[in-house]
Design a protein around this motif. Structure first.
Motif, PDB file in Angstrom:
ATOM      1  N   GLU A 124       0.769  -1.271   0.176  1.00 46.45           N
ATOM      2  CA  GLU A 124       0.047  -0.093  -0.137  1.00 46.45           C
ATOM      3  C   GLU A 124       0.923   1.249  -0.014  1.00 46.45           C
ATOM      4  OE1 GLU A 124      -3.384   0.497   2.778  1.00 46.45           O
ATOM      5  OE2 GLU A 124      -2.793  -1.600   3.286  1.00 46.45           O
ATOM      6  N   HIS A 125       2.008   1.146   0.486  1.00 44.28           N
ATOM      7  CA  HIS A 125       3.043   2.119   0.670  1.00 44.28           C
ATOM      8  C   HIS A 125       4.422   1.754   0.211  1.00 44.28           C
ATOM      9  CE1 HIS A 125       0.185   4.198   3.598  1.00 44.28           C
ATOM     10  NE2 HIS A 125       0.004   2.806   4.004  1.00 44.28           N
ATOM     11  N   ILE A 141       1.511   6.421  -1.756  1.00 44.67           N
ATOM     12  CA  ILE A 141       0.847   6.465  -0.249  1.00 44.67           C
ATOM     13  C   ILE A 141      -0.412   5.923  -0.123  1.00 44.67           C
ATOM     14  CG2 ILE A 141       0.231   8.009   1.687  1.00 44.67           C
ATOM     15  CD1 ILE A 141       2.709   9.739   0.833  1.00 44.67           C
ATOM     16  N   ASP A 142      -0.876   5.054   0.525  1.00 46.72           N
ATOM     17  CA  ASP A 142      -2.198   4.613   0.697  1.00 46.72           C
ATOM     18  C   ASP A 142      -2.659   4.265  -0.911  1.00 46.72           C
ATOM     19  OD1 ASP A 142      -3.523   3.968   3.052  1.00 46.72           O
ATOM     20  OD2 ASP A 142      -3.708   5.968   3.523  1.00 46.72           O
ATOM     21  N   GLU A 144      -2.169   5.726  -3.532  1.00 52.30           N
ATOM     22  CA  GLU A 144      -2.110   6.724  -4.409  1.00 52.30           C
ATOM     23  C   GLU A 144      -0.512   7.345  -4.763  1.00 52.30           C
ATOM     24  OE1 GLU A 144      -5.131   9.806  -4.761  1.00 52.30           O
ATOM     25  OE2 GLU A 144      -6.239   8.676  -3.153  1.00 52.30           O
ATOM     26  N   LEU A 145      -0.549   7.535  -5.997  1.00 55.30           N
ATOM     27  CA  LEU A 145       0.885   8.192  -6.460  1.00 55.30           C
ATOM     28  C   LEU A 145       0.947   9.672  -5.977  1.00 55.30           C
ATOM     29  CD1 LEU A 145       3.064   7.632  -8.330  1.00 55.30           C
ATOM     30  CD2 LEU A 145       1.997   8.703 -10.176  1.00 55.30           C
ATOM     31  N   PRO A 255       7.465   3.489   4.356  1.00 55.26           N
ATOM     32  CA  PRO A 255       6.771   2.490   3.230  1.00 55.26           C
ATOM     33  C   PRO A 255       7.045   1.049   3.791  1.00 55.26           C
ATOM     34  CG  PRO A 255       9.248   2.963   2.694  1.00 55.26           C
ATOM     35  CD  PRO A 255       9.021   3.690   3.851  1.00 55.26           C
ATOM     36  N   SER A 256       5.869   0.139   3.253  1.00 52.83           N
ATOM     37  CA  SER A 256       6.085  -1.261   3.533  1.00 52.83           C
ATOM     38  C   SER A 256       7.047  -1.872   2.434  1.00 52.83           C
ATOM     39  CB  SER A 256       4.869  -1.655   3.493  1.00 52.83           C
ATOM     40  OG  SER A 256       4.139  -1.425   2.063  1.00 52.83           O
TER      41      SER A 256
END
Ligand SMILES: [Zn+2]
Ligand SMILES: [Zn+2]
Lengths: 319, 376
Positions: A124-125, A141-142, A144-145, A255-256
């Motif tokens: 997701e991240h 992020i979540d 979304e670019l 980030p993941s």
């Protein structure tokens, strides 16, 4: 939505392809980039797209271009390698093709490709860096670019890592891409060779050249793969800069997944190992926080094309 | 009681003090309390929080409690993973306090809470892409895009203070060297001032006199006061910190491209003495300068209570959301919803309303509505 076209505008080549909703490229075509002429570049993009549109039912076109793309996803504010200055590229191309056109920063497009269909499919991240001549960055992020307030976010290669360091084409000094890119690798390799070091002389002979000026990034990568100590050191240094920079970036975005792509990542194991060691070592409060995963990009040179095509499916924000 | 008029409590847990306030929906603080922080034992801190809340509850009707804590707060906003100044390691603070109080509790990183209040009531109002930097002992940071706090995967995004700005530079408590907060924080200002005074340089005369002749007694507010009175060395010290601030902000602009930077925290009391050199350094080091729009750099307006107000307001959002869920369905209990990550939902709602305000991202707002409805 059905098919869209993705176009990757590079410094020398314009690559275009028809892409389906699963990120699979069907037909492809390409043109040379007429780098010095704004009009000729736009014409070449239109020409390549028109060729594909004639044979396929296409709903939109996504263009990935190196440079600052404004948040309207149409205007190129500034391109370092092309002659664009406040160029309404999207509107221009759309007018001629008569279908919707979206323009994205090329590194953003490549990052999106990896996020949607590549190495970060499950994340997701994500932070994605494309290490070529310079460093391109893309952040999701979540889901979304990240474009920022003006469309020019995620210029990660131009984060300063050395006060008063090497000059950069962006006008600043000490930018990350002056230390962790293909250009940095070649600069250091040549400097090493010009210093008269015996190890570097050996590296040149492994590369089959005598003049340091002929040294290229792929040559160093190959010499390192063949076990040349000097070339291996150069890649390790590069990896260390990569890892340190990524640790700073991880403090911003948490980030993941971190994805590394681009030409330099062909030097896989050596580079990645050194990058990961440096990353883990420089992650702040490293023993008191979860660590993101660290992986290589999967889509290769097509990431930008696929990402641009997929971003073209997504609605343009109304400003 | 209409939720729109409801009161909530915001609590700011620092290294030495717990500050709490009753806050109304416009961000006004109606009542305040302070206690020392018992750093030894997490239970004691939780007891102290509960005690303060009960005290305030005896005089006000409150519907929720928000806690802002310095440290890593996990993605579900329930646990503190790590707090540098407190004895918390993977501390399930939310549930522990909720059990004691019986009202909804929200735990948030203190810099995030402060940023939220600047976006709702302060210097960041109406900004779609806001980055807040809090200059205290260290540097706290927060990112707000379209009114949504960006927490990252594990809840610890926006830790700007530990971005490396000098390879091999000053040691930092995070375990690294050369972190930004070693150069642009209150600690940095104090360290530089003390070092100067210790060197015996005559230029530090006023500084030393203000500290009663003992360099170790020099602190940040002292430097700011002297600078405001025109002491050239104090002005220089703030200029140096301001320059490092601007350099770091340029890095953040390259990565985040915000429309506005809001600078808060104790050091920002220096105002233009800090921000003018910061703007200059920012302009001088920004990537692609001249070919891109540039962010504004402004001072936070809410002062040291921003974190408290923000925590209270986030608690209100949470309570409002929880009540909506309870009204809409009995099948999904609030706790199950919480387990599924209620924090992101609250923010999705905020993002949605932000989207309505700005007219931006209409499509993603619609899909957020659908998601909310299907989940409720
Ligand atoms: Zn640069
Ligand atoms: Zn640090």
């Amino acid at each position: 939505m059905g098919l869209t076209i993705g176009i990757d505008v590079g410094g020398t080549k314009i690559a275009a392809g028809v892409v389906d909703a699963d990120g699979t490229i069907g037909a492809r075509t390409h043109r040379d980039t007429p780098a010095d002429s704004v009009d000729a570049t736009a014409a070449a993009i239109v020409d390549a797209a028109a060729e594909l549109i004639a044979a396929h039912e296409v709903e939109a076109v996504g263009i990935g271009a190196a440079g600052f793309v404004s948040s309207d996803r149409s205007t190129v504010l500034f391109a370092p390698n092309l002659a664009w200055r406040d160029e309404p590229l999207g509107a221009r191309v759309a007018e001629q093709l008569k279908i919707p056109v979206v323009v994205e920063n090329d590194a953003n497009a490549a990052a999106w490709g990896e996020f949607a269909f590549g190495a970060a499919r499950a994340a997701e991240h994500m932070v994605c860096i494309t290490v070529g001549t310079g460093i391109g960055g893309g952040v999701v992020i979540d889901g979304e670019l990240l474009r920022g307030a003006h469309g020019v976010a995620a210029e990660l290669g131009h984060m300063r890592v050395v006060p008063g360091g090497h000059r950069c084409g962006c006008g600043a000094r000490g930018c990350w891409e002056q230390y962790a890119s293909g250009r940095a690798l070649v600069r250091e390799g040549r400097a090493q060779a010009e210093s008269g070091s015996l190890a570097a002389a050996q590296m040149l002979s492994v590369c089959g050249i005598t003049d340091p000026a002929e040294l290229t990034g792929p040559m160093i990568t190959e010499a390192a793969a063949a076990g040349d100590p000097c070339a291996m050191e150069l890649l390790e240094d590069l990896g260390r800069w990569l890892g340190e920079g990524l640790a700073s970036i991880a403090t911003l975005f948490d980030p993941s997944t971190i994805v590394i792509g681009g030409g330099v990542s062909a030097a896989k194991e050596l580079l990645m190992k050194s990058a990961q060691v440096a990353f883990e070592k420089h992650l702040p409060a490293r023993s008191n926080r979860p660590h993101p995963s660290f992986g290589l990009a999967e889509l290769g040179n097509d990431a930008g094309l696929i990402g641009a095509a997929d971003l073209a499916r997504r609605p343009v924000p109304v400003l | 009681m209409a939720l729109t008029q409801a009161l909530t409590i915001g609590i700011d847990i620092g290294g030495t003090k717990v500050a709490a306030g009753v806050v109304d929906p416009e961000g006004n603080i109606l009542d305040r309390l302070r206690r020392d922080t018992p750093t030894k034992d997490p239970r004691e801190t939780e007891d102290a929080i509960a005690e303060i809340v009960r005290d305030l509850e005896s005089r006000h009707d409150v519907i929720a409690v928000g806690i802002g804590a310095a440290g890593f707060v996990d993605g579900t906003r329930s646990s503190v993973l790590f707090a540098p100044h407190l004895a918390w390691r993977h501390e399930p603070l939310r549930d522990a306090v909720e059990r004691r109080l019986g009202v909804p509790v929200v735990v948030e990183n203190d810099a995030n809470a402060a940023a939220w209040s600047e976006w709702r009531f302060g210097g960041g109002q109406g900004e779609s892409h806001l980055v807040c930097v809090t200059l205290g002992t260290g540097i706290g940071g927060a990112i707000l895009n379209d009114g949504a706090l960006q927490r990252g995967k594990f809840g610890i995004a926006g830790e700007f203070g530990h971005m490396q700005v000098v390879p091999g530079g000053h040691r930092c408590e995070c375990g690294n060297r050369g972190c930004w907060e070693q150069y642009a924080s209150g600690n940095a200002l104090t360290r530089e001032a003390r070092e100067l005074a210790l060197s015996g340089s005559p230029v530090a005369h006023n500084l030393l006199r203000a500290a009663g002749g003992d360099p170790r007694k020099i602190n940040g507010p002292m430097v700011t006061e002297l600078a405001k009175d025109g002491d050239p060395v104090a002005v220089e010290l703030l200029e140096d910190v301001g320059r490092w601030l601007g350099i770091g902000l340029a890095n953040l602009a390259a990565a985040l491209d915000p429309g506005t930077f809001v600078i808060g925290g104790g050091v920002s009391d220096a105002g233009e003495l800090l921000l003018a050199p910061a703007r200059e350094a920012f302009k001088r080091t920004l990537t692609g300068r001249g070919f891109r729009p540039e962010a504004r750099i402004v001072r936070a307006v809410l002062g040291p209570e921003a974190g408290m107000v923000g925590a209270a307001d986030l608690a209100r959002e949470e309570a409002t959301w929880l009540r909506r869920v309870r009204v809409k369905t009995t099948a999904v209990t609030a706790k199950t919803a919480a387990a599924r990550g209620r924090s992101t939902r609250v923010e999705r709602a905020a993002r949605k309303s932000a989207a309505r305000r700005t007219g931006l991202r209409a499509a993603s707002a619609e899909s957020a509505v659908e998601l909310d409805d299907s989940e409720a």
